[in-house]
Each structure stands twice: as structure tokens, then as C-alpha cells.
Enzyme design. Structure first.
Site, PDB file in Angstrom:
ATOM      1  N   SER A 160       6.669  -3.967  10.798  1.00 45.77           N
ATOM      2  CA  SER A 160       5.463  -3.456  11.255  1.00 45.77           C
ATOM      3  C   SER A 160       4.317  -4.105  11.354  1.00 45.77           C
ATOM      4  CB  SER A 160       5.377  -2.055  10.534  1.00 45.77           C
ATOM      5  OG  SER A 160       4.972  -2.274   9.272  1.00 45.77           O
ATOM      6  N   ILE A 181       0.982  -1.338   0.076  1.00 42.74           N
ATOM      7  CA  ILE A 181      -0.091   0.042   0.128  1.00 42.74           C
ATOM      8  C   ILE A 181       0.690   1.221   0.093  1.00 42.74           C
ATOM      9  CG2 ILE A 181      -0.161   0.336   2.464  1.00 42.74           C
ATOM     10  CD1 ILE A 181      -3.265   0.829   2.109  1.00 42.74           C
ATOM     11  N   GLY A 188      12.758  -3.158  11.594  1.00 45.37           N
ATOM     12  CA  GLY A 188      11.624  -2.503  10.563  1.00 45.37           C
ATOM     13  C   GLY A 188      10.539  -3.328  10.385  1.00 45.37           C
ATOM     14  N   HIS A 229       6.110 -11.971   6.011  1.00 44.91           N
ATOM     15  CA  HIS A 229       5.996 -11.446   4.357  1.00 44.91           C
ATOM     16  C   HIS A 229       7.184 -11.183   3.807  1.00 44.91           C
ATOM     17  CE1 HIS A 229       5.561  -8.011   6.987  1.00 44.91           C
ATOM     18  NE2 HIS A 229       6.306  -7.359   6.170  1.00 44.91           N
ATOM     19  N   HIS A 258       9.061  -8.906   1.141  1.00 48.21           N
ATOM     20  CA  HIS A 258       8.910  -7.728   0.188  1.00 48.21           C
ATOM     21  C   HIS A 258       9.821  -7.913  -1.025  1.00 48.21           C
ATOM     22  CE1 HIS A 258       7.825  -4.511   3.235  1.00 48.21           C
ATOM     23  NE2 HIS A 258       8.431  -5.615   4.142  1.00 48.21           N
TER      24      HIS A 258
HETATM   25  P1  AMP Z   1       6.906  -4.618   7.182  1.00 47.12           P
HETATM   26  O1  AMP Z   1       7.226  -3.080   7.750  1.00 47.12           O
HETATM   27  O2  AMP Z   1       8.390  -5.031   6.812  1.00 47.12           O
HETATM   28  O3  AMP Z   1       6.279  -5.240   8.258  1.00 47.12           O
HETATM   29  O4  AMP Z   1       6.157  -4.404   6.168  1.00 47.12           O
HETATM   30  C1  AMP Z   1       4.829  -4.493   6.185  1.00 47.12           C
HETATM   31  C2  AMP Z   1       4.419  -3.760   4.721  1.00 47.12           C
HETATM   32  O5  AMP Z   1       2.838  -3.684   4.988  1.00 47.12           O
HETATM   33  C3  AMP Z   1       4.504  -1.939   4.663  1.00 47.12           C
HETATM   34  O6  AMP Z   1       5.531  -1.988   3.401  1.00 47.12           O
HETATM   35  C4  AMP Z   1       3.203  -1.625   4.501  1.00 47.12           C
HETATM   36  O7  AMP Z   1       3.272  -0.601   3.666  1.00 47.12           O
HETATM   37  C5  AMP Z   1       2.482  -2.682   3.960  1.00 47.12           C
HETATM   38  N1  AMP Z   1       0.865  -2.693   4.373  1.00 47.12           N
HETATM   39  C6  AMP Z   1       0.273  -2.465   5.571  1.00 47.12           C
HETATM   40  N2  AMP Z   1      -0.978  -2.493   5.305  1.00 47.12           N
HETATM   41  C7  AMP Z   1      -1.203  -2.942   4.107  1.00 47.12           C
HETATM   42  C8  AMP Z   1      -2.483  -2.968   3.200  1.00 47.12           C
HETATM   43  N3  AMP Z   1      -3.583  -3.067   3.727  1.00 47.12           N
HETATM   44  N4  AMP Z   1      -2.353  -3.495   2.075  1.00 47.12           N
HETATM   45  C9  AMP Z   1      -1.103  -3.417   1.456  1.00 47.12           C
HETATM   46  N5  AMP Z   1       0.264  -3.304   2.267  1.00 47.12           N
HETATM   47  C10 AMP Z   1       0.133  -3.052   3.520  1.00 47.12           C
END
Ligand code: AMP
Length: 112
Positions: free
Chosen positions: A93, A31, A91, A98, A100
Site C-alpha cells: 500500500s 501504525i 498487498g 519496506h 515488515h
Molecule cells: P504495505 O501495505 O506492505 O505497503 O505496508 C505499509 C504499512 O505502512 C502498513 O502496514 C501501514 O499500517 C503502515 N503505515 C502507513 N502509514 C504509516 C505511518 N504514518 N506510520 C507507521 N506506519 C504506517
């Protein structure tokens, strides 16, 4: 493990456009993209992060990486970066494992 936004997406409670889905994982656009191509590959299984993964997840972890690579290459990116953050200080969140997959620009090393 606490519920997360990815758990809600996996259950269909939050809409998301899946670029890939199979019995083990789904993939959708981040997102807040950090590159022209930024896809998240998310296992259906609720594992907090790679630090919490065990031998039981061995094949799953390989599958996630192969799916990510296939998605990047199918989008025309032979060069890409895969990142998995494990823990808040690294990093992470969203506390659901998951990967990237980022592509479409040059990346620096070391990462920030
Ligand atoms: P991390 O910070 O490595 O845990 O990555 C979490 C990722 O999830 C971040 O890059 C966010 O931008 C992404 N994210 C959070 N909520 C959503 C959502 N509803 N749809 C798509 N990506 C999301």
C-alpha cells in the site's frame, strides 16, 4: 518515483519515533500493528519495492534484513516473520520499499 508517507517521515515532515536509524535506513513501529511487535524497516533510498530493486541494492537489501532481525532479537523475539510486499496485488500500500518485521504471536502458513 512518487512521494509517499515514508518519504515524508524520512524527511521529518511527519513525526515518527525511530527505533533504529543509520545512514542507510530507519525503523519505526507500524501504525496499524498486525502483531504485538510490528516494525517497519525503511531504506532512506527511494526504491519502490523489491521488484524494482537491482544489483545496486544488493548490500542495502541485506542490511535491511539484518537490521530487522537485530530489532526483533533485541526486543526478545527469537521467532519472527519478515515480509516485504511487492506490488498492490501482493498487498503493498505504500510504494516505498519496506520490510515488515512481525513477532509476538504464532503465524500461519500459507499467508493470506
Ligand atoms: P504495505 O501495505 O506492505 O505497503 O505496508 C505499509 C504499512 O505502512 C502498513 O502496514 C501501514 O499500517 C503502515 N503505515 C502507513 N502509514 C504509516 C505511518 N504514518 N506510520 C507507521 N506506519 C504506517
Amino acid at each position: 518515483m512518487a512521494d509517499t508517507i515514508f518519504g515524508r517521515i524520512l524527511r521529518g515532515e511527519v513525526p515518527a519515533h525511530f527505533l533504529h536509524q543509520d545512514e542507510l535506513c530507519v525503523a519505526f513501529a507500524d501504525i496499524a500493528p498486525q502483531a504485538p511487535f510490528h516494525v517497519l524497516v525503511v531504506p532512506r533510498k527511494a526504491v519502490v519495492n523489491i521488484g524494482a530493486a537491482t544489483e545496486v541494492e544488493r548490500d542495502l537489501l541485506g542490511h535491511l534484513q539484518l537490521v530487522g532481525a537485530q530489532l526483533a532479537r533485541a526486543a526478545g523475539h527469537d521467532n519472527f516473520r519478515m515480509v516485504t510486499n511487492s506490488g498492490a496485488e501482493a498487498g503493498q500500500s505504500v510504494m516505498h520499499l519496506h520490510i515488515h518485521v512481525l513477532a509476538g504471536r504464532a503465524f500461519k502458513w500459507p499467508p493470506g
